[in-house]
Design a protein around this motif. Structure first.
Motif, PDB file in Angstrom:
ATOM      1  N   HIS A 128      12.033  16.072 -15.932  1.00 32.20           N
ATOM      2  CA  HIS A 128      10.945  15.355 -15.613  1.00 32.20           C
ATOM      3  C   HIS A 128       9.346  16.060 -14.557  1.00 32.20           C
ATOM      4  CE1 HIS A 128      13.901  14.315 -12.892  1.00 32.20           C
ATOM      5  NE2 HIS A 128      13.192  14.213 -12.145  1.00 32.20           N
ATOM      6  N   ALA A 129      10.405  16.674 -13.741  1.00 35.75           N
ATOM      7  CA  ALA A 129       9.198  17.649 -13.336  1.00 35.75           C
ATOM      8  C   ALA A 129       9.566  19.092 -13.154  1.00 35.75           C
ATOM      9  CB  ALA A 129       9.147  16.735 -12.044  1.00 35.75           C
ATOM     10  N   ALA A 130      10.020  19.449 -14.632  1.00 32.32           N
ATOM     11  CA  ALA A 130       9.857  21.045 -15.048  1.00 32.32           C
ATOM     12  C   ALA A 130       9.360  20.863 -15.847  1.00 32.32           C
ATOM     13  CB  ALA A 130      11.239  20.825 -14.649  1.00 32.32           C
ATOM     14  N   PRO A 131       8.926  22.136 -16.522  1.00 35.31           N
ATOM     15  CA  PRO A 131       8.792  22.583 -18.000  1.00 35.31           C
ATOM     16  C   PRO A 131       9.808  22.846 -18.674  1.00 35.31           C
ATOM     17  CG  PRO A 131       8.808  24.525 -16.525  1.00 35.31           C
ATOM     18  CD  PRO A 131       8.511  23.393 -15.121  1.00 35.31           C
ATOM     19  N   LEU A 132       9.175  22.360 -19.966  1.00 37.22           N
ATOM     20  CA  LEU A 132      10.298  22.144 -21.415  1.00 37.22           C
ATOM     21  C   LEU A 132      10.624  23.872 -21.616  1.00 37.22           C
ATOM     22  CD1 LEU A 132       7.979  19.648 -23.315  1.00 37.22           C
ATOM     23  CD2 LEU A 132      10.127  18.970 -22.355  1.00 37.22           C
ATOM     24  N   THR A 133      10.187  24.515 -21.249  1.00 39.97           N
ATOM     25  CA  THR A 133      10.481  26.360 -21.910  1.00 39.97           C
ATOM     26  C   THR A 133      11.827  26.076 -20.716  1.00 39.97           C
ATOM     27  OG1 THR A 133       9.145  27.366 -19.806  1.00 39.97           O
ATOM     28  CG2 THR A 133       8.463  27.114 -22.046  1.00 39.97           C
ATOM     29  N   ARG A 134      12.441  25.368 -20.376  1.00 40.69           N
ATOM     30  CA  ARG A 134      13.680  25.543 -19.490  1.00 40.69           C
ATOM     31  C   ARG A 134      14.519  25.451 -20.350  1.00 40.69           C
ATOM     32  NH1 ARG A 134      13.423  23.879 -13.169  1.00 40.69           N
ATOM     33  NH2 ARG A 134      11.494  24.517 -12.493  1.00 40.69           N
ATOM     34  N   LEU A 135      14.491  24.592 -21.105  1.00 41.40           N
ATOM     35  CA  LEU A 135      15.352  24.536 -22.736  1.00 41.40           C
ATOM     36  C   LEU A 135      15.924  25.844 -23.510  1.00 41.40           C
ATOM     37  CD1 LEU A 135      13.623  20.887 -24.275  1.00 41.40           C
ATOM     38  CD2 LEU A 135      16.124  21.412 -23.231  1.00 41.40           C
ATOM     39  N   ARG A 136      15.062  26.602 -23.313  1.00 37.60           N
ATOM     40  CA  ARG A 136      14.963  27.295 -24.254  1.00 37.60           C
ATOM     41  C   ARG A 136      16.010  28.774 -23.909  1.00 37.60           C
ATOM     42  NH1 ARG A 136      15.260  29.290 -28.207  1.00 37.60           N
ATOM     43  NH2 ARG A 136      14.031  30.469 -29.420  1.00 37.60           N
ATOM     44  N   PRO A 137      16.910  28.966 -23.008  1.00 35.86           N
ATOM     45  CA  PRO A 137      17.789  29.685 -23.269  1.00 35.86           C
ATOM     46  C   PRO A 137      19.144  28.926 -23.170  1.00 35.86           C
ATOM     47  CG  PRO A 137      16.974  29.609 -21.252  1.00 35.86           C
ATOM     48  CD  PRO A 137      16.266  28.531 -21.710  1.00 35.86           C
ATOM     49  N   ALA A 157       5.457  15.918 -26.454  1.00 38.92           N
ATOM     50  CA  ALA A 157       5.188  17.409 -25.703  1.00 38.92           C
ATOM     51  C   ALA A 157       6.705  18.196 -26.192  1.00 38.92           C
ATOM     52  CB  ALA A 157       4.684  17.520 -24.738  1.00 38.92           C
ATOM     53  N   LEU A 158       7.940  17.561 -26.604  1.00 36.53           N
ATOM     54  CA  LEU A 158       9.319  17.755 -26.873  1.00 36.53           C
ATOM     55  C   LEU A 158       9.130  18.344 -27.875  1.00 36.53           C
ATOM     56  CD1 LEU A 158      12.284  18.479 -25.953  1.00 36.53           C
ATOM     57  CD2 LEU A 158      12.505  16.462 -26.272  1.00 36.53           C
ATOM     58  N   GLY A 159       8.969  17.479 -29.409  1.00 39.04           N
ATOM     59  CA  GLY A 159       9.223  17.694 -30.536  1.00 39.04           C
ATOM     60  C   GLY A 159       7.927  18.355 -30.711  1.00 39.04           C
ATOM     61  N   ARG A 160       7.087  18.387 -30.420  1.00 38.42           N
ATOM     62  CA  ARG A 160       6.881  19.833 -30.793  1.00 38.42           C
ATOM     63  C   ARG A 160       6.860  21.486 -30.132  1.00 38.42           C
ATOM     64  NH1 ARG A 160       1.547  16.529 -29.145  1.00 38.42           N
ATOM     65  NH2 ARG A 160       2.132  17.613 -27.591  1.00 38.42           N
ATOM     66  N   TYR A 161       7.473  20.334 -28.861  1.00 38.74           N
ATOM     67  CA  TYR A 161       7.879  22.642 -28.311  1.00 38.74           C
ATOM     68  C   TYR A 161       9.583  22.550 -29.370  1.00 38.74           C
ATOM     69  CZ  TYR A 161      10.627  25.699 -25.651  1.00 38.74           C
ATOM     70  OH  TYR A 161      10.553  27.121 -24.977  1.00 38.74           O
ATOM     71  N   LEU A 162      10.147  22.229 -29.466  1.00 45.61           N
ATOM     72  CA  LEU A 162      11.304  21.974 -30.064  1.00 45.61           C
ATOM     73  C   LEU A 162      11.131  22.940 -31.747  1.00 45.61           C
ATOM     74  CD1 LEU A 162      13.409  18.649 -29.409  1.00 45.61           C
ATOM     75  CD2 LEU A 162      13.693  21.223 -28.752  1.00 45.61           C
ATOM     76  N   ALA A 192       9.081  14.463 -35.679  1.00 46.85           N
ATOM     77  CA  ALA A 192       8.634  13.871 -36.126  1.00 46.85           C
ATOM     78  C   ALA A 192       8.076  12.485 -34.946  1.00 46.85           C
ATOM     79  CB  ALA A 192       9.307  12.391 -36.954  1.00 46.85           C
ATOM     80  N   LEU A 193       8.080  13.002 -33.583  1.00 47.27           N
ATOM     81  CA  LEU A 193       8.094  12.889 -32.186  1.00 47.27           C
ATOM     82  C   LEU A 193       6.652  12.291 -32.284  1.00 47.27           C
ATOM     83  CD1 LEU A 193      10.814  14.067 -30.063  1.00 47.27           C
ATOM     84  CD2 LEU A 193      11.162  12.220 -31.445  1.00 47.27           C
ATOM     85  N   MET A 194       5.534  13.058 -32.803  1.00 38.94           N
ATOM     86  CA  MET A 194       4.423  12.958 -32.459  1.00 38.94           C
ATOM     87  C   MET A 194       3.470  11.727 -33.023  1.00 38.94           C
ATOM     88  SD  MET A 194       5.725  16.462 -32.660  1.00 38.94           S
ATOM     89  CE  MET A 194       5.156  17.453 -34.237  1.00 38.94           C
ATOM     90  N   ASP A 195       4.713  11.327 -34.344  1.00 33.38           N
ATOM     91  CA  ASP A 195       4.632   9.971 -35.052  1.00 33.38           C
ATOM     92  C   ASP A 195       4.688   8.639 -34.416  1.00 33.38           C
ATOM     93  OD1 ASP A 195       3.298  11.926 -36.802  1.00 33.38           O
ATOM     94  OD2 ASP A 195       5.398  12.030 -38.215  1.00 33.38           O
ATOM     95  N   HIS A 196       4.896   9.078 -33.346  1.00 29.42           N
ATOM     96  CA  HIS A 196       5.761   7.774 -32.586  1.00 29.42           C
ATOM     97  C   HIS A 196       4.768   7.450 -30.919  1.00 29.42           C
ATOM     98  CE1 HIS A 196       8.848   6.487 -35.352  1.00 29.42           C
ATOM     99  NE2 HIS A 196       8.781   7.840 -34.983  1.00 29.42           N
ATOM    100  N   GLY A 197       4.595   6.697 -30.160  1.00 31.14           N
ATOM    101  CA  GLY A 197       4.394   6.632 -28.810  1.00 31.14           C
ATOM    102  C   GLY A 197       5.526   5.635 -28.236  1.00 31.14           C
ATOM    103  N   PHE A 198       5.379   6.510 -27.138  1.00 35.55           N
ATOM    104  CA  PHE A 198       6.357   5.579 -26.205  1.00 35.55           C
ATOM    105  C   PHE A 198       6.161   5.117 -24.287  1.00 35.55           C
ATOM    106  CE2 PHE A 198       8.550   9.192 -29.297  1.00 35.55           C
ATOM    107  CZ  PHE A 198       9.054   8.121 -30.089  1.00 35.55           C
ATOM    108  N   ALA A 199       6.941   4.472 -23.638  1.00 37.64           N
ATOM    109  CA  ALA A 199       6.944   3.947 -22.542  1.00 37.64           C
ATOM    110  C   ALA A 199       7.372   5.048 -21.548  1.00 37.64           C
ATOM    111  CB  ALA A 199       6.960   2.688 -22.144  1.00 37.64           C
ATOM    112  N   HIS A 200       7.071   4.905 -19.947  1.00 44.54           N
ATOM    113  CA  HIS A 200       8.216   6.104 -19.440  1.00 44.54           C
ATOM    114  C   HIS A 200       8.901   4.648 -18.732  1.00 44.54           C
ATOM    115  CE1 HIS A 200       8.668   7.472 -15.608  1.00 44.54           C
ATOM    116  NE2 HIS A 200       8.485   6.772 -15.184  1.00 44.54           N
ATOM    117  N   PRO A 201      10.051   4.933 -17.919  1.00 40.82           N
ATOM    118  CA  PRO A 201      10.404   6.061 -17.686  1.00 40.82           C
ATOM    119  C   PRO A 201      11.351   6.471 -19.445  1.00 40.82           C
ATOM    120  CG  PRO A 201      12.112   4.324 -17.363  1.00 40.82           C
ATOM    121  CD  PRO A 201      10.721   3.599 -17.424  1.00 40.82           C
TER     122      PRO A 201
END
Length: 398
Positions: A128-137, A157-162, A192-201
């Motif tokens: 929630h306060a860190a870049p998605l690239t921390r997933l890579r390892p 953004a998570l969907g695009r990154y994966l 397919a996550l880019m095709d949906h809208g989501f709310a916080h949290p």
């Protein structure tokens, strides 16, 4: 300072005050001030205390909180404040007697309960306060990950990154406002996550799947994981160098003559508790090191533009030092003055640097090793061994 806590950190879920224990309720009733996000404060319909919305950036809120030191104050956090939450940051600024905490239901526990995943075998990340690239390892088929995200837009953004990493086929479960009346669960593949809208949290459970490359667990990753201009410690030598550096939990490395950053990056990939500083005199390589570190999920690598030994003064004390380039008599003299127990590893290609290492070995001891590697290359219509430049490696514990 009184031993009576003036600060109470309360983990609040989507049900708001209805789920609070009696101690949490008492703290709210006695507080002169309550700090938290607008979302959390809106759940306290009958609060009598002054309400302060936590500002952005987060650090500004800490300074504001510290001005109230000694006055009964409540800070509202999400779920468990000590699992990727604000509690850890606050506790570092206070003595143990100044604060107490009442955790709520953890987002990760709630998510695991919805998904039916064993939490002890599931990787939990706070992005929630860190870049998605921390997933890579961690991206490897069959890996299960639960991660918190900044907001609803971060799900796309998570969907695009994966997908960019070759894992767009990963089944994902998006959990919005988990544990409350607005809870919503959406299942979709990452692509397919880019095709949906989501709310916080929001948090997401990911079952990693796809044809993407998984980052190997051992040192000596392939050279093509790193952008470089030819100035890189090649894979076999890098594996031997990391073995000589022997990283241990919570240690700090100086990587002098960073080049592509491969040594510092692989050091950090060994364990999340490790720290490293790369020192590099060329501006273009400094930026390249930062790019490589971010891409491989270790953006915590500190990169310093400068020349050793001058650039080393004032840096956090190292537990290990690697010199991959720029070794000089002045630098060697400076390194010899470091604390007893510091591990030094230096690689030499040129005769001039090899002389320095040979002399250092004669004076100080340690281990001196010559590394000679050959690979197959064409010789006309046939094949033969092509030798790389030999490497002289000196390893020494001060």
């Amino acid at each position: 300072m009184s031993d009576t806590p003036w600060l109470t950190v309360i983990g609040l879920g989507e049900d708001g005050p209805d789920e609070l224990c009696s101690a949490s309720r008492n703290a709210l009733e006695q507080a002169s001030c309550v700090m938290g996000s607008e979302r959390h404060l809106s759940l306290l319909s009958d609060a009598k205390a002054e309400q302060i919305v936590w500002p952005v950036p987060f650090s500004a809120g800490i300074e504001q909180l510290m001005t109230r030191r000694g006055q009964p104050t409540v800070v509202l956090a999400s779920g468990d404040p000590f699992w990727f939450g604000a509690g850890t940051t606050l506790a570092k600024r206070l003595t143990r007697g100044e604060w107490c905490a009442f955790p709520g239901r953890s987002t990760f526990s709630l998510a695991a309960a919805r998904l039916g995943w064993p939490l002890e075998h599931t990787l939990c990340l706070g992005l929630h306060a860190a870049p998605l690239t921390r997933l890579r390892p961690h991206l490897a088929p069959k890996r299960r990950i639960i991660t918190t995200l900044r907001d609803g837009d971060a799900v796309a953004a998570l969907g695009r990154y994966l997908q960019s990493c070759g894992f767009g086929a990963s089944p994902c479960t998006v959990l919005e406002a988990i544990g409350g009346p607005r809870e919503r669960v959406t299942e979709a593949r990452a692509e397919a996550l880019m095709d949906h809208g989501f709310a916080h949290p929001v948090c997401v459970g990911v079952e990693v799947s796809g044809e993407g490359d998984a980052l190997p667990l051992t040192s000596g990753r392939a050279d093509d994981w790193f952008e470089h201009d030819g100035q890189i410690t090649k894979r076999p030598v890098r594996a031997l160098t990391l073995a000589a550096l022997a990283p241990r939990p919570f240690e700090h490395l100086w990587d002098i003559g960073g080049g592509s950053g491969s040594i510092g990056i692989e050091w950090l990939l060994s364990d999340p508790s490790l720290q490293a500083t790369a020192i590099e005199p060329r501006t273009d390589r400094v930026e390249r090191i930062r790019v490589n570190a971010s891409k491989l999920g270790v953006d915590r690598l500190k990169v310093l533009h400068g020349t050793a030994p001058g650039a080393l003064r004032g840096l956090p004390t190292p537990d290990a030092v690697f010199v991959g380039g720029g070794l000089s008599p002045d630098l060697l003299s400076y390194l010899e003055s470091l604390a007893t127990g510091t591990r030094l590893v230096a690689n030499a290609v040129t005769l001039e640097t090899e002389v320095l290492l040979t002399q250092a070995h004669a004076r100080l001891g340690g281990e001196l090793m010559r590394i000679e590697i050959s690979d197959i290359a064409p010789i006309g219509p046939k094949r033969g061994w092509r030798a790389a430049y030999p490497i002289t490696q000196w390893t020494h514990v001060l």
